[in-house]
Design a protein around this motif. Structure first.
Motif, short mmCIF file in Angstrom:
data_model
loop_
_atom_site.label_atom_id
_atom_site.label_comp_id
_atom_site.label_asym_id
_atom_site.label_seq_id
_atom_site.Cartn_x
_atom_site.Cartn_y
_atom_site.Cartn_z
N PRO A 80 0.82 -1.22 0.00
CA PRO A 80 0.00 0.00 0.00
C PRO A 80 0.85 1.27 0.00
CG PRO A 80 -0.76 -1.55 1.66
CD PRO A 80 0.54 -2.08 1.14
N VAL A 81 0.26 2.33 -0.55
CA VAL A 81 0.98 3.59 -0.71
C VAL A 81 0.12 4.75 -0.19
CG1 VAL A 81 1.88 5.22 -2.43
CG2 VAL A 81 2.23 2.77 -2.74
N LEU A 82 0.76 5.67 0.52
CA LEU A 82 0.14 6.93 0.89
C LEU A 82 0.79 8.01 0.04
CD1 LEU A 82 -1.47 8.93 2.73
CD2 LEU A 82 0.54 8.91 4.25
N ALA A 125 5.67 18.81 3.46
CA ALA A 125 6.54 17.76 4.02
C ALA A 125 6.39 17.72 5.53
CB ALA A 125 8.00 18.03 3.63
N ALA A 126 6.31 18.89 6.15
CA ALA A 126 6.14 18.95 7.60
C ALA A 126 4.69 18.73 8.01
CB ALA A 126 6.63 20.30 8.12
N ALA A 127 3.76 19.35 7.31
CA ALA A 127 2.34 19.24 7.67
C ALA A 127 1.81 17.82 7.49
CB ALA A 127 1.52 20.22 6.85
N GLY A 128 2.30 17.11 6.50
CA GLY A 128 1.82 15.77 6.24
C GLY A 128 2.50 14.69 7.06
N LEU A 129 3.55 15.05 7.78
CA LEU A 129 4.32 14.06 8.54
C LEU A 129 3.50 13.29 9.56
CD1 LEU A 129 7.08 12.76 8.92
CD2 LEU A 129 7.63 14.59 10.53
N PRO A 130 2.66 13.93 10.37
CA PRO A 130 1.87 13.15 11.33
C PRO A 130 0.99 12.08 10.66
CG PRO A 130 1.80 15.46 11.91
CD PRO A 130 2.46 15.37 10.55
N ALA A 132 1.53 10.68 7.76
CA ALA A 132 2.42 9.66 7.20
C ALA A 132 2.88 8.69 8.29
CB ALA A 132 3.62 10.31 6.52
N LEU A 133 3.23 9.21 9.45
CA LEU A 133 3.66 8.34 10.55
C LEU A 133 2.52 7.46 11.04
CD1 LEU A 133 5.97 10.79 12.52
CD2 LEU A 133 6.65 8.90 11.02
N PHE A 140 2.35 -1.32 9.89
CA PHE A 140 3.19 -2.22 10.68
C PHE A 140 2.38 -2.96 11.75
CE2 PHE A 140 6.76 0.42 9.07
CZ PHE A 140 7.49 -0.60 8.50
N ALA A 141 1.25 -2.36 12.16
CA ALA A 141 0.38 -3.01 13.14
C ALA A 141 -0.57 -4.01 12.47
CB ALA A 141 -0.42 -1.96 13.91
#
Length: 149
Positions: A80-82, A125-130, A132-133, A140-141
């Protein structure tokens, strides 16, 4: 630009930049993406250009960008891709991100698109980081991947 210059030194990326752009390129050699976004919020690509027009519309530089872009490579991911993207991103126009999502969706890859109407390349890049994480944490879960295909 730092990444393109480092990956494709034969393209001589600095030739497409004005004095200010070359200075930013030189100063950013050790920056991570987050550092660069914070150092240059709301940077307009036109501020870096060596001549009038658009850095992203330069035919020679576009050849380098095409080499680096997954849009112009064969195949699609099997995971899967975001794809998160600022609609007003002048360095990576939204049309290419939408085309990439379409390509991956057509190949059966689950794609979650997130388009931000506010910001540009560095701020996204900064705004989308949360998000993305969170997306990665969920994969992974073992949680099922959402898809906007």
């Amino acid at each position: 630009m730092v990444g393109l210059n480092r990956s494709y030194p034969e393209a001589n990326v600095p030739q497409y930049l004005n004095e200010s752009g070359r200075a930013m390129l030189a100063a950013g050699q050790t920056d991570c993406l987050h550092d660069a976004a914070l150092a240059h919020p709301f940077l307009n690509a036109a501020e870096l250009e060596a001549w009038p027009g658009s850095v992203t519309d330069n035919s020679e530089l576009s050849k380098v960008v095409h080499m680096a872009s997954p849009l112009f490579r064969e195949g699609a991911p099997t995971t899967p891709v975001l794809l998160y993207h600022a609609i007003a991103d002048e360095f990576a126009p939204i049309g290419a991100a939408r085309a990439l999502a379409g390509k991956y969706c057509a190949a059966g890859t689950p794609v979650q698109r997130a388009e931000n109407p506010i910001g540009e390349h560095g701020t996204e890049a900064a705004a989308g980081l949360p998000a993305a994480l969170t997306y990665l944490t969920d994969r992974f879960a073992g949680k099922p991947a959402p898809s906007t295909c």
